[in-house]
Design an enzyme around this catalytic site. Structure first.
Site, PDB file in Angstrom:
ATOM      1  N   TYR A   1      -9.056   7.432  20.380  1.00 21.03           N
ATOM      2  CA  TYR A   1     -10.144   6.964  19.517  1.00 21.03           C
ATOM      3  C   TYR A   1     -10.309   5.441  19.521  1.00 21.03           C
ATOM      4  CZ  TYR A   1     -10.886  11.743  18.527  1.00 21.03           C
ATOM      5  OH  TYR A   1     -11.196  13.067  18.714  1.00 21.03           O
TER       6      TYR A   1
ATOM      7  N   HIS B   1      -0.753   0.054   5.781  1.00 19.85           N
ATOM      8  CA  HIS B   1      -1.280   0.984   6.801  1.00 19.85           C
ATOM      9  C   HIS B   1      -0.309   2.110   7.144  1.00 19.85           C
ATOM     10  CE1 HIS B   1      -4.615  -1.891   8.471  1.00 19.85           C
ATOM     11  NE2 HIS B   1      -4.543  -1.886   7.138  1.00 19.85           N
TER      12      HIS B   1
ATOM     13  N   GLN C   1       0.812  -1.212   0.000  1.00 20.85           N
ATOM     14  CA  GLN C   1       0.000   0.000   0.000  1.00 20.85           C
ATOM     15  C   GLN C   1       0.847   1.263   0.000  1.00 20.85           C
ATOM     16  OE1 GLN C   1      -2.401  -0.498   3.517  1.00 20.85           O
ATOM     17  NE2 GLN C   1      -3.686  -2.080   2.594  1.00 20.85           N
TER      18      GLN C   1
END
Length: 386
Positions: A266, A162, A98
């Protein structure tokens, strides 16, 4: 009498080629030329083609566009759709998995300083990490002058997944940058001692603002603004409130839209709404004291990507909405807002069957998209002619 047959065949071939050119020019590649929406019929045109996995789009003051390609190229695109040769001066990127060349952002004072920021996967011994650089776009627009890396992610290295790597510049000039947790190190998102699974805030020269939430805290990286993130692929500042908004990928389900607060947690991987790719359970719960809830989540996943707040008038019904691309979902998503509440969701352009990597509001008020594939395009979305 073979000549008429030949002429007919030639004429038919020309007609087919012209029709194909028209379909490519309108960005439909054989699909309907108009797409239904709550704002009326939409026209989708190909503004430029010939890009390899384009990742990010940014408009220059003169209307031209900067576009990055994941393999490591940055180009200028004219309003006529012409691509420049790759700009010189881009650092070496690790285009694996990625990773590659990712986001690009224009400094708010670009007209005076010609400064841009871009982030990318940087190869280092044993893997890759996210790096943020700044440079000046040469007056001849053929190279980047004085490219300098101003931040490097610290923590366990990525094997190719990621990276995060979205950039947003606040009105005070400081930069927010998303940093993924490298897939194999999910628990590090809760560790303030590294940069994995974090959003950072730094000054344009890479220094740390004195009012960052973890400045002076032992064992914490001072660049951290928020933590507990997975793979943040969208980042934008809401012009109505000045708040920082973010989208991130869950695993199987649990993609999120978050409003980012200073020093907030989060939750990844402690809480969430998805499961592992194997089907195994990841989270013990969906909520926990001291951890923030998303304002919206998706199950199943759509893989949200670049995002933008719409403030123009070309689509008056959509002014004030936030748009996100979707990779796995292969669509453009519009979220209707009432303050910080998502009141409805509209899924657009699904018949295009394209992975949408980025979405930007253009100076003309149109929506401009990047399609993520080896034959990537820049698409312009506008109201269909009546």
């Amino acid at each position: 009498m073979k000549t008429p047959v030949i002429l007919v065949a030639v004429a038919l071939t020309v007609a087919i080629l012209l029709a194909a050119s028209f379909l490519i020019a309108t960005g439909t590649r054989g699909e309907d030329t108009a797409f239904a929406s709550s704002a009326g019929q939409l026209e989708v045109q190909t503004a430029a083609s010939g890009l390899v996995h384009p990742w990010a789009l940014a408009f220059l003051p003169d209307g031209r566009m900067l576009v990055t390609e994941r393999p490591g190229r940055m180009r200028i695109v004219t309003s006529e759709g012409q691509l420049s040769p790759p700009l010189k001066g881009v650092p070496d990127v690790w285009a694996s998995g990625q990773g590659g060349l990712h986001d690009v952002a224009i400094d708010t004072s670009f007209a005076q300083n010609r400064t841009i920021y871009f982030c990318f996967a940087e190869r280092t011994a044993g893997g890759g990490r996210t790096a943020l650089a700044r440079a000046k776009l040469n007056d001849g627009s053929d190279r980047l002058d004085d490219p300098r890396i101003i931040f490097r992610q610290e923590g366990p290295l990525s094997s190719g997944n990621h990276y995060g790597c979205r950039i947003a510049q606040a009105s005070d000039g400081n930069l927010f940058v998303t940093l993924g947790e490298h897939f194999n190190y999910r628990d590090e998102a809760q560790n303030l001692g590294n940069h994995l699974g974090k959003i950072i805030r730094i000054a344009p020269d890479g220094s740390v603002p004195a009012d960052n939430p973890f400045v002076g805290r032992a064992g914490a990286k001072p660049e951290i603004w928020s933590y507990g993130h997975r793979n943040e692929q969208g980042l934008a500042i809401n012009p109505a409130s000045g708040d920082l908004w973010e989208t991130e990928h869950g695993p199987r389900g649990g993609d999120e839209v978050n409003i980012i607060g200073k020093g907030k947690n989060y939750g990844w991987p402690v809480i969430g709404y998805g499961i592992d790719y194997s089907g195994a359970k990841i989270h013990d719960r969906t909520a926990k004291d001291g951890m923030e809830q998303p304002i919206k989540y998706w199950v199943p996943s759509i893989a949200p990507s670049g995002m933008t707040f719409y403030t123009a008038k070309l689509f008056p019904k959509w002014t004030g909405s936030v748009f996100s691309g979707a990779l796995a979902g292969k669509m453009l998503v519009r979220l209707q807002l009432n303050g910080n509440t998502v009141t409805s969701e509209e899924r657009l352009l699904r018949n295009l069957n394209e992975r949408i990597r980025d979405v930007r509001q253009g100076p003309d008020g149109a929506l401009w998209l990047l399609t993520d594939n080896a034959a990537g395009r820049i698409l312009r979305v506008s109201p269909a002619p009546k």
